[in-house]
Design a protein around this motif. Structure first.
Motif: not given
Length: 167
Positions: A86-91
Motif C-alpha cells: 500500500a505504501q509503494k502504491t501510494a508513493s
C-alpha cells in the motif's frame, strides 16, 4: 497345690491354632486381598488412562499453540506485506499526481504565456491600426490646408491626446 502353667504349649491346641491361622489367611487372601488388588489395579489403569489422556491433550494443545503461532506469524507477515504494498502504491500514485500536476501547471503557464503574447500582438495591431488611421487623418488635414506652425503644433497635440485616449 496345683500350679497352673501360664505359659504352656498344648500340642493339639497349637495345631488347631496353626490350622485356624492358615484358614484365615486363605480366606483373607481370597475374599479381601484379591478384590482389593483388583480394585487397585483398575484404579491404577484408570489413573494411567487419565494420565495418557492428559498427555494427549497436552500434546494437542502444544500442537494447536504452535499452529496458532504460525498462523499469527503468517498474518503478521501478510499484514506487513499489505502495508508495504500500500505504501509503494501510494508513493507511485503521489508521484504520478505530482507529475500530472506539474505538467498541467506547465501547460497552463504556456497557455497563459501564449494568450498574453497573442493579446499583446492584438493590442499592438490595434494600436498600429489606430495610429495608421490617425496618421491618415492628419495627412488628410495637412493636405487640405496649409500647414502653419500653430496648426502643426495643434495637430501634434491632438494626435498625442488621441493616442492617450486609445491606450
Amino acid at each position: 497345690m496345683q500350679v497352673q502353667e501360664l505359659v504352656g504349649i498344648v500340642p493339639w491346641t497349637f495345631v488347631a491354632q496353626i490350622c485356624n491361622l492358615f484358614i484365615q489367611m486363605y480366606l483373607v487372601k481370597r475374599f479381601l486381598f484379591k478384590p482389593v488388588n483388583e480394585m487397585l489395579q483398575k484404579r491404577r489403569e484408570m489413573a494411567d488412562a487419565q494420565i495418557q489422556d492428559a498427555q494427549k491433550a497436552k500434546e494437542e494443545a502444544i500442537a494447536m499453540k504452535t499452529e496458532y503461532e504460525q498462523n499469527m506469524q503468517q498474518a503478521k507477515e501478510k499484514a506487513s506485506s499489505i502495508v508495504t504494498e500500500a505504501q509503494k502504491t501510494a508513493s507511485l500514485q503521489s508521484e504520478e499526481i505530482l507529475k500530472t500536476a506539474a505538467q498541467e501547471a506547465r501547460a497552463m503557464k504556456e497557455k497563459a504565456e501564449s494568450d498574453i503574447a497573442q493579446e499583446k500582438r492584438k493590442a499592438v495591431n490595434e494600436v498600429k491600426n489606430e495610429i495608421g488611421g490617425m496618421a491618415m487623418e492628419i495627412a488628410g488635414k495637412v493636405i487640405e490646408r496649409e500647414i502653419k506652425e500653430e496648426d502643426h503644433a495643434k495637430l501634434i497635440d491632438e494626435f498625442i491626446s488621441n493616442v492617450g485616449e486609445a491606450s
